[in-house]
Motif scaffolding. Sequence first.
Motif, PDB file in Angstrom:
ATOM      1  N   SER A 239      -3.399  -9.899  -7.981  1.00 60.94           N
ATOM      2  CA  SER A 239      -3.855  -8.987  -6.933  1.00 60.94           C
ATOM      3  C   SER A 239      -3.366  -7.569  -7.212  1.00 60.94           C
ATOM      4  CB  SER A 239      -3.350  -9.461  -5.574  1.00 60.94           C
ATOM      5  OG  SER A 239      -1.933  -9.427  -5.535  1.00 60.94           O
ATOM      6  N   ALA A 240      -4.055  -6.600  -6.632  1.00 59.84           N
ATOM      7  CA  ALA A 240      -3.699  -5.195  -6.843  1.00 59.84           C
ATOM      8  C   ALA A 240      -2.283  -4.874  -6.358  1.00 59.84           C
ATOM      9  CB  ALA A 240      -4.726  -4.297  -6.153  1.00 59.84           C
ATOM     10  N   PRO A 241      -1.840  -5.377  -5.184  1.00 60.36           N
ATOM     11  CA  PRO A 241      -0.459  -5.084  -4.753  1.00 60.36           C
ATOM     12  C   PRO A 241       0.592  -5.619  -5.725  1.00 60.36           C
ATOM     13  CG  PRO A 241      -1.772  -5.839  -2.896  1.00 60.36           C
ATOM     14  CD  PRO A 241      -2.595  -6.061  -4.118  1.00 60.36           C
ATOM     15  N   ILE A 242       0.367  -6.825  -6.266  1.00 59.24           N
ATOM     16  CA  ILE A 242       1.331  -7.393  -7.216  1.00 59.24           C
ATOM     17  C   ILE A 242       1.376  -6.547  -8.484  1.00 59.24           C
ATOM     18  CG2 ILE A 242       1.792  -9.373  -8.701  1.00 59.24           C
ATOM     19  CD1 ILE A 242       2.593  -9.831  -5.842  1.00 59.24           C
ATOM     20  N   MET A 243       0.202  -6.128  -8.959  1.00 56.07           N
ATOM     21  CA  MET A 243       0.163  -5.311 -10.169  1.00 56.07           C
ATOM     22  C   MET A 243       0.873  -3.984  -9.944  1.00 56.07           C
ATOM     23  SD  MET A 243      -0.917  -5.735 -13.222  1.00 56.07           S
ATOM     24  CE  MET A 243      -0.291  -4.644 -14.508  1.00 56.07           C
ATOM     25  N   ALA A 244       0.696  -3.399  -8.770  1.00 58.11           N
ATOM     26  CA  ALA A 244       1.367  -2.129  -8.461  1.00 58.11           C
ATOM     27  C   ALA A 244       2.880  -2.309  -8.426  1.00 58.11           C
ATOM     28  CB  ALA A 244       0.854  -1.594  -7.129  1.00 58.11           C
ATOM     29  N   GLN A 245       3.355  -3.404  -7.853  1.00 56.13           N
ATOM     30  CA  GLN A 245       4.800  -3.649  -7.804  1.00 56.13           C
ATOM     31  C   GLN A 245       5.370  -3.869  -9.198  1.00 56.13           C
ATOM     32  OE1 GLN A 245       6.330  -6.356  -4.700  1.00 56.13           O
ATOM     33  NE2 GLN A 245       4.263  -6.373  -3.824  1.00 56.13           N
TER      34      GLN A 245
END
Length: 250
Positions: A239-245
């Motif tokens: 997911s985008a949030p996981i990739m950002a983290q």
Amino acid sequence: MQKWKHRWHALCRLEQSFKPRGLVLLVMALALILTGYSVGYLEQWALHKQVDHYQAAQEEWHQERLELERELATRGLEVRMEQQSQAETREMMARQREQIQALETDLTFFRNIMAPEKTADGVQIHDFILDETADLDRFRFRLVLTQQKIRKRFVKGNVTLTLYGSEQGQAVSRDLTQLGVDGAGLKFSFRYFQQLEDEFTLPQGFVPERLVVQLRLPAATGQKASSAEISYPFADLVSAPIMAQLRDNH
């Protein structure tokens, strides 16, 4: 004058002969006659009523029997129609299954033409799924392999999973067996399909960019040496949030 005397004496004799006992007997006889007639009339009336009741009941039973026969005929027709409908539905579903199988065969053929890199001697990388876990750096993968050729023997080979990314600004790669994946679990042997799955943990400071799945088949009886490879952008697997983290933390 003599004539009137004679009549008077006759009337007196009649009056003397008519005693109260005879009157009582006469009244009793009349009462018995009337009672017998009344009883007979009542019995006849009751018999007629009973006959009428039986006739009415017989007519009611006859109507009920006709109604049951009509209902039975209707139910029988409904059952026959339902059976016919089920038979037609089964035939339609069988035709649809045949059409679906034909479409799947055509789809597989065109997939092989459009993406031959996903197939090695009929063994296809059907799907690769990456699941997130409670730990930010830990992931679980599922790799599905399918067989497109009709074989009498099991197809055998192994899979290599390589993660490409950056570490401290430098481009690096890591084999997933170095990150916790059991190498023995990456070997396959099947006739139709097989799912491989395991977990791995990202190294500290490692930012993943893409994951490469490589399929290798050694030369053996019933199969020829071949390989297939497909690359997945890591951002498409999580997911985008996981990739950002992951980017922020590393």
